[in-house]
Design an enzyme around this catalytic site. Structure first.
Site, PDB file in Angstrom:
ATOM      1  N   LYS A  72     -10.726 -50.587 -10.149  1.00  0.00           N
ATOM      2  CA  LYS A  72      -9.760 -50.114  -9.160  1.00  0.00           C
ATOM      3  C   LYS A  72      -9.620 -51.033  -7.956  1.00  0.00           C
ATOM      4  O   LYS A  72      -8.584 -51.013  -7.280  1.00  0.00           O
ATOM      5  CB  LYS A  72     -10.127 -48.701  -8.699  1.00  0.00           C
ATOM      6  CG  LYS A  72      -9.935 -47.639  -9.784  1.00  0.00           C
ATOM      7  CD  LYS A  72     -10.194 -46.243  -9.235  1.00  0.00           C
ATOM      8  CE  LYS A  72      -9.923 -45.168 -10.271  1.00  0.00           C
ATOM      9  NZ  LYS A  72     -10.075 -43.803  -9.711  1.00  0.00           N
ATOM     10  N   ASP A 109      -4.279 -41.099  -7.242  1.00  0.00           N
ATOM     11  CA  ASP A 109      -5.347 -40.108  -7.050  1.00  0.00           C
ATOM     12  C   ASP A 109      -5.124 -39.312  -5.765  1.00  0.00           C
ATOM     13  O   ASP A 109      -5.351 -38.101  -5.725  1.00  0.00           O
ATOM     14  CB  ASP A 109      -6.715 -40.793  -6.984  1.00  0.00           C
ATOM     15  CG  ASP A 109      -7.215 -41.259  -8.330  1.00  0.00           C
ATOM     16  OD1 ASP A 109      -6.872 -40.619  -9.346  1.00  0.00           O
ATOM     17  OD2 ASP A 109      -7.949 -42.265  -8.373  1.00  0.00           O
TER      18      ASP A 109
END
Length: 279
Positions: A72, A109
């Site tokens: 990420k 997210d």
């Protein structure tokens, strides 16, 4: 930030380890519901060292990638641009290839957490608590910046983690106070508790739940329910689970990669629930 939705497009989730990922189940369910019969979604075990070569080798049929740990942050130098949301936590979980060949990164997210809370009626809270200070905690803080009007207390295990959380709070504009993990039972009295810890880490807290708990957001989805979530629900508290988060962040990924809105939330959730039940 959308990609063209033409025939025979590809997408995938990358990470290491990756075999456990539910992303293929969710995205394929969306493609089926949207009638994207020539779209495919796969998974590849890719670590940080292999990521640059993997991305460079992708052809024009690729619409996008989902990224999980440990990629990420490693993906950021490979991108042409990232959204303000992703930049706020230096974390990208979504890569979209646009018509002009640019690679853009986003973090779904954070809005996924907000959407999961709103789905359960949590629009705004006066204060909140976070259990843990790992990679998910910074995204949780960014989500709380959108729903919490007051202080967030983070319960952590070390002075180093405490400093990190206070730093993220300053960066995100969230008033953060840190407390020792030994006092984590106090967190359970907050209007919103976000558990970002690994499996088993909060099990001992289940016995400390107050008689009238408010809302728990436990980011785990396998195994589910956690001991904390099960007892929280038994006490009448509202519970938002990791599958809720996974579905809502995937919904946003599908919309960005395909250009089709709205993504089929119900079909994606049903597919995820069926896959977990079969494990």
């Amino acid at each position: 930030m959308t990609a063209r939705a033409t025939d025979a497009r590809r997408a995938a989730v990358l990470g290491s380890p990756i075999a456990h990922s539910l992303s293929p189940v969710l995205h394929r369910a969306a493609y089926a519901e949207l009638g994207l019969t020539d779209w495919s979604y796969d998974l590849f075990d890719v670590d940080e060292a292999a990521l640059p070569g993997f991305v460079a080798g992708l052809g024009p049929e690729w619409a996008g990638l989902s990224l999980t740990m440990p990629l990420k942050r490693a993906v950021i130098p490979l991108l042409d641009e990232i959204t303000e949301t992703a930049a706020s936590v230096e974390t990208v979980n979504t890569l979209v290839f646009t018509d002009d060949g640019r690679k853009t990164g986003d973090n779904t997210d954070i809005p996924g957490m907000v959407a999961a809370l709103r789905e359960r009626g949590v629009e705004q809270v006066e204060s909140a608590a976070i259990l843990g200070a790992g990679a998910t905690a910074s995204s949780a803080l960014a989500a709380l910046a959108r729903v919490c009007t007051g202080e967030v207390v983070a319960y952590v295990r070390s002075a180093g983690r405490a400093a990190e959380m206070r730093g993220w709070g300053e960066r995100l504009g969230v008033p953060v106070r840190t407390a020792d993990w030994a006092d984590a039972a106090e967190a359970l009295r907050a209007p919103l508790v976000v558990a970002t810890t690994p499996a088993g880490a909060t099990d001992a807290l289940a016995a400390e739940i107050p008689e009238r708990p408010a809302t728990l957001f436990d980011v785990l989805y396998d195994p589910w329910p956690t001991a904390l979530a099960a007892r929280w629900s038994a006490y009448g508290g509202a519970v938002v689970g990791g599958l809720d988060l996974l579905v809502h962040q995937a919904v946003l990924q599908v919309e960005q990669m395909t250009g089709r809105k709205p993504a089929p939330v119900a079909a994606m959730r049903a597919a995820g629930e069926a896959a977990l039940a079969a494990r």
